[in-house]
Design a protein around this motif. Structure first.
Motif, PDB file in Angstrom:
ATOM      1  N   ALA A 271      53.107  75.687  74.563  1.00 26.47           N
ATOM      2  CA  ALA A 271      52.453  75.020  73.434  1.00 26.47           C
ATOM      3  C   ALA A 271      52.270  73.535  73.726  1.00 26.47           C
ATOM      4  O   ALA A 271      51.221  72.945  73.419  1.00 26.47           O
ATOM      5  CB  ALA A 271      53.264  75.213  72.159  1.00 26.47           C
ATOM      6  N   GLN A 272      53.265  72.926  74.340  1.00 29.16           N
ATOM      7  CA  GLN A 272      53.171  71.506  74.668  1.00 29.16           C
ATOM      8  C   GLN A 272      52.061  71.252  75.684  1.00 29.16           C
ATOM      9  O   GLN A 272      51.329  70.261  75.589  1.00 29.16           O
ATOM     10  CB  GLN A 272      54.509  71.009  75.220  1.00 29.16           C
ATOM     11  CG  GLN A 272      54.574  69.506  75.432  1.00 29.16           C
ATOM     12  CD  GLN A 272      54.462  68.736  74.131  1.00 29.16           C
ATOM     13  OE1 GLN A 272      55.262  68.933  73.219  1.00 29.16           O
ATOM     14  NE2 GLN A 272      53.464  67.856  74.035  1.00 29.16           N
ATOM     15  N   HIS A 273      51.918  72.151  76.647  1.00 28.59           N
ATOM     16  CA  HIS A 273      50.879  72.004  77.655  1.00 28.59           C
ATOM     17  C   HIS A 273      49.491  72.060  77.014  1.00 28.59           C
ATOM     18  O   HIS A 273      48.599  71.283  77.368  1.00 28.59           O
ATOM     19  CB  HIS A 273      51.020  73.093  78.719  1.00 28.59           C
ATOM     20  CG  HIS A 273      50.056  72.950  79.864  1.00 28.59           C
ATOM     21  ND1 HIS A 273      48.811  73.531  79.871  1.00 28.59           N
ATOM     22  CD2 HIS A 273      50.162  72.277  81.040  1.00 28.59           C
ATOM     23  CE1 HIS A 273      48.182  73.230  80.984  1.00 28.59           C
ATOM     24  NE2 HIS A 273      48.980  72.469  81.723  1.00 28.59           N
ATOM     25  N   ALA A 274      49.312  72.974  76.069  1.00 29.98           N
ATOM     26  CA  ALA A 274      48.022  73.073  75.390  1.00 29.98           C
ATOM     27  C   ALA A 274      47.733  71.796  74.602  1.00 29.98           C
ATOM     28  O   ALA A 274      46.607  71.267  74.637  1.00 29.98           O
ATOM     29  CB  ALA A 274      48.003  74.291  74.474  1.00 29.98           C
ATOM     30  N   PHE A 275      48.735  71.287  73.881  1.00 26.16           N
ATOM     31  CA  PHE A 275      48.549  70.038  73.135  1.00 26.16           C
ATOM     32  C   PHE A 275      48.190  68.896  74.077  1.00 26.16           C
ATOM     33  O   PHE A 275      47.266  68.111  73.806  1.00 26.16           O
ATOM     34  CB  PHE A 275      49.815  69.693  72.349  1.00 26.16           C
ATOM     35  CG  PHE A 275      49.722  68.376  71.634  1.00 26.16           C
ATOM     36  CD1 PHE A 275      49.172  68.302  70.363  1.00 26.16           C
ATOM     37  CD2 PHE A 275      50.178  67.212  72.236  1.00 26.16           C
ATOM     38  CE1 PHE A 275      49.071  67.077  69.705  1.00 26.16           C
ATOM     39  CE2 PHE A 275      50.090  65.987  71.586  1.00 26.16           C
ATOM     40  CZ  PHE A 275      49.535  65.915  70.312  1.00 26.16           C
ATOM     41  N   LEU A 358      38.366  68.890  69.572  1.00 28.80           N
ATOM     42  CA  LEU A 358      38.352  70.158  70.289  1.00 28.80           C
ATOM     43  C   LEU A 358      39.720  70.814  70.158  1.00 28.80           C
ATOM     44  O   LEU A 358      40.694  70.154  69.791  1.00 28.80           O
ATOM     45  CB  LEU A 358      38.013  69.974  71.768  1.00 28.80           C
ATOM     46  CG  LEU A 358      39.033  69.201  72.614  1.00 28.80           C
ATOM     47  CD1 LEU A 358      39.460  70.038  73.795  1.00 28.80           C
ATOM     48  CD2 LEU A 358      38.471  67.877  73.061  1.00 28.80           C
ATOM     49  N   GLY A 359      39.771  72.108  70.452  1.00 30.87           N
ATOM     50  CA  GLY A 359      41.030  72.816  70.331  1.00 30.87           C
ATOM     51  C   GLY A 359      41.114  74.024  71.237  1.00 30.87           C
ATOM     52  O   GLY A 359      40.140  74.399  71.899  1.00 30.87           O
ATOM     53  N   GLY A 365      48.992  79.894  67.804  1.00 35.44           N
ATOM     54  CA  GLY A 365      48.050  79.477  66.781  1.00 35.44           C
ATOM     55  C   GLY A 365      47.073  78.465  67.363  1.00 35.44           C
ATOM     56  O   GLY A 365      47.056  78.206  68.580  1.00 35.44           O
ATOM     57  N   TYR A 366      46.264  77.897  66.511  1.00 33.63           N
ATOM     58  CA  TYR A 366      45.184  76.996  66.943  1.00 33.63           C
ATOM     59  C   TYR A 366      45.723  75.590  67.131  1.00 33.63           C
ATOM     60  O   TYR A 366      46.224  74.956  66.192  1.00 33.63           O
ATOM     61  CB  TYR A 366      44.075  77.006  65.906  1.00 33.63           C
ATOM     62  CG  TYR A 366      42.826  76.268  66.305  1.00 33.63           C
ATOM     63  CD1 TYR A 366      42.227  76.471  67.537  1.00 33.63           C
ATOM     64  CD2 TYR A 366      42.226  75.368  65.420  1.00 33.63           C
ATOM     65  CE1 TYR A 366      41.068  75.809  67.894  1.00 33.63           C
ATOM     66  CE2 TYR A 366      41.062  74.705  65.759  1.00 33.63           C
ATOM     67  CZ  TYR A 366      40.487  74.919  66.988  1.00 33.63           C
ATOM     68  OH  TYR A 366      39.331  74.252  67.341  1.00 33.63           O
ATOM     69  N   ILE A 367      45.634  75.084  68.350  1.00 32.36           N
ATOM     70  CA  ILE A 367      46.098  73.735  68.687  1.00 32.36           C
ATOM     71  C   ILE A 367      44.863  72.864  68.886  1.00 32.36           C
ATOM     72  O   ILE A 367      44.144  72.993  69.878  1.00 32.36           O
ATOM     73  CB  ILE A 367      46.990  73.754  69.938  1.00 32.36           C
ATOM     74  CG1 ILE A 367      48.254  74.582  69.653  1.00 32.36           C
ATOM     75  CG2 ILE A 367      47.350  72.334  70.359  1.00 32.36           C
ATOM     76  CD1 ILE A 367      49.185  74.724  70.834  1.00 32.36           C
ATOM     77  N   SER A 368      44.608  71.993  67.928  1.00 38.71           N
ATOM     78  CA  SER A 368      43.370  71.218  67.921  1.00 38.71           C
ATOM     79  C   SER A 368      43.630  69.838  67.340  1.00 38.71           C
ATOM     80  O   SER A 368      44.476  69.665  66.456  1.00 38.71           O
ATOM     81  CB  SER A 368      42.298  71.935  67.087  1.00 38.71           C
ATOM     82  OG  SER A 368      41.087  71.206  67.081  1.00 38.71           O
ATOM     83  N   LEU A 390      52.973  66.392  69.565  1.00 43.74           N
ATOM     84  CA  LEU A 390      52.961  67.576  68.719  1.00 43.74           C
ATOM     85  C   LEU A 390      54.046  67.416  67.658  1.00 43.74           C
ATOM     86  O   LEU A 390      55.231  67.344  67.977  1.00 43.74           O
ATOM     87  CB  LEU A 390      53.209  68.809  69.575  1.00 43.74           C
ATOM     88  CG  LEU A 390      53.120  70.181  68.921  1.00 43.74           C
ATOM     89  CD1 LEU A 390      51.819  70.381  68.160  1.00 43.74           C
ATOM     90  CD2 LEU A 390      53.265  71.269  69.990  1.00 43.74           C
ATOM     91  N   TRP A 391      53.612  67.291  66.406  1.00 40.50           N
ATOM     92  CA  TRP A 391      54.562  67.072  65.320  1.00 40.50           C
ATOM     93  C   TRP A 391      55.398  68.338  65.065  1.00 40.50           C
ATOM     94  O   TRP A 391      54.925  69.450  65.326  1.00 40.50           O
ATOM     95  CB  TRP A 391      53.836  66.662  64.054  1.00 40.50           C
ATOM     96  CG  TRP A 391      53.183  65.298  64.168  1.00 40.50           C
ATOM     97  CD1 TRP A 391      53.496  64.320  65.047  1.00 40.50           C
ATOM     98  CD2 TRP A 391      52.115  64.797  63.367  1.00 40.50           C
ATOM     99  NE1 TRP A 391      52.693  63.222  64.840  1.00 40.50           N
ATOM    100  CE2 TRP A 391      51.837  63.489  63.833  1.00 40.50           C
ATOM    101  CE3 TRP A 391      51.376  65.317  62.308  1.00 40.50           C
ATOM    102  CZ2 TRP A 391      50.827  62.709  63.238  1.00 40.50           C
ATOM    103  CZ3 TRP A 391      50.372  64.539  61.721  1.00 40.50           C
ATOM    104  CH2 TRP A 391      50.119  63.243  62.185  1.00 40.50           C
TER     105      TRP A 391
END
Length: 394
Positions: A271-275, A358-359, A365-368, A390-391
């Motif tokens: 998830a962190q990589h996507a953010f 963009l996301g 879930g959706y990381i945008s 990422l909060w």
């Protein structure tokens, strides 16, 4: 200091020569049913009968209204002269044009930009009939580029209002972050957000049923939809697309949180990589923004950055203008797709306020993210504090 509408009126007069127009002609009727988007740049008007607003290269602003609409128009204080008619606007419009004998008359028609396409087809046919036996019929040209510049190049007072809207939305995002907890539904977050917005004396930037756009986890409907019954769950992300309209000007940002599992202290690496990839694509695009670049080129930078990180292209434009409307028309960071018409090929100018958004759809879930920027003389600056990390929801 002149008020905002006089500021825009003077800007319009200055831009006519730059776009080789002798006169700008706005023609409307029954504005309660349908108004020209460009008319809103000059003030709040409620017009019943066919009305012509005329701005000349010589610096004159005139209005031709049906008798009965004229006093309200005079009270705006915008016009050097307000003329009236009773039976038909046509003869009086011809007389008004004859006073200035314009060679190029800009009218609000556009195949690409809804914000520059305010003249209805019916009114266009009527206008052609009014001018049929005059040289002015053949002098009508699209005012699209002029209207785009007028709408896009924000004046100092417009920028101040856009900053105020962004500041309010940042405070509401922070309040939402404090409100979020496992088990809270999208419906509850939407109701909380609406209450915060109303308490601040603002309204949502787009229609209430779809603002904010929320995504709790991977099963929440994606796109321009309203809240669903999905809830915040540990091990998933919560995404929020939201803006306010304050003093007639909008904000538009997206923020994202990760809900920690009981045994977690930080988001999973995936998830962190996507953010980080989303943030990097936005930062790479922002670093390339300056006056004179072409919109699609900035979109291409973000697209290349996100695909190089191993993710698919996002299925929309990187960014649009923000102003009186949340999607404010004109030039933006659009890919060269048919659905965007000519807008990807316009150049970016100082004074524009645009989004970078963009996301990535992930199993969490959706990381945008969506950020706003103001284009400056040599680059850009943020409008609203950008999201740096990422909060977390604990």
């Amino acid at each position: 200091m002149m008020d905002l509408y006089h500021e825009k009126l003077h800007q319009a007069q200055d831009l006519l020569a730059a776009y080789d127009l002798d006169l700008w002609l706005i023609v409307v009727r029954e504005t309660a049913e349908h108004t020209d988007p460009a008319l809103k740049l000059l003030g709040h008007f409620s017009l019943t009968w066919p009305t012509a607003i005329v701005i000349t290269r010589q610096g004159r602003a005139l209005a031709l209204t049906g008798l009965g609409d004229d006093e309200a128009v005079r009270h705006t204080g915008l016009f050097d002269e307000v003329r009236t008619y009773t039976q038909s606007i046509g003869p009086e419009l011809v007389r008004l044009l004859s006073t200035y004998n314009p060679q190029r008359i800009g009218i609000n028609i556009s195949r690409s930009d809804v914000s520059a396409d305010g003249l209805t087809y019916g009114m266009y046919l009527n206008l052609c009939d009014y001018l049929a036996d005059t040289p002015y019929r053949e002098r009508l040209v699209s005012a699209e580029q002029f209207v785009t510049a007028l709408r896009s190049r924000k004046t100092p007072q417009e920028v101040d209002r856009l900053r105020a809207a962004a500041d309010l939305s940042m405070r509401i995002f922070a309040a939402v972050g404090d409100f979020l907890r496992p088990g809270v539904s999208e419906y509850e977050v939407a109701a909380f957000t609406h209450a915060q917005t109303q308490a601040a004396g603002a309204i949502t930037a787009w229609d209430l049923a779809h603002c904010p756009g929320l995504n709790a986890g991977p099963n929440s409907p994606w796109g321009h939809v309203g809240p669903s019954a999905e809830i915040v769950r540990p091990g998933e992300v919560f995404h929020m697309d939201f803006g306010v309209k304050l003093n007639d000007y909008c904000s538009d940002h997206q923020r994202v949180w990760y809900c920690l599992r009981p045994d977690e202290h930080e988001p999973p690496a995936e998830a962190q990589h996507a953010f980080n990839a989303v943030k990097a694509a936005i930062r790479a695009a922002a670093a390339a923004v300056r006056p004179g670049v072409v919109g699609w080129e900035i979109d291409a930078i973000a697209r290349q950055t996100i695909t190089a990180a191993g993710y698919p292209e996002y299925p929309h434009a990187l960014g649009h203008q923000v102003g009186r409307s949340v999607h404010d028309g004109g030039v933006g960071f659009y890919p060269r797709w048919e659905r965007y018409g000519d807008r990807p090929y316009g150049t970016i100018d100082a004074g524009m306020v645009l989004t970078l958004e963009l996301g990535i759809r992930t199993r969490f879930g959706y990381i945008s993210l969506e950020e706003e920027i103001l284009v400056t003389a040599d680059g850009c600056e943020w409008i609203g504090q950008p999201q740096e990390e990422l909060w977390l929801i604990r």
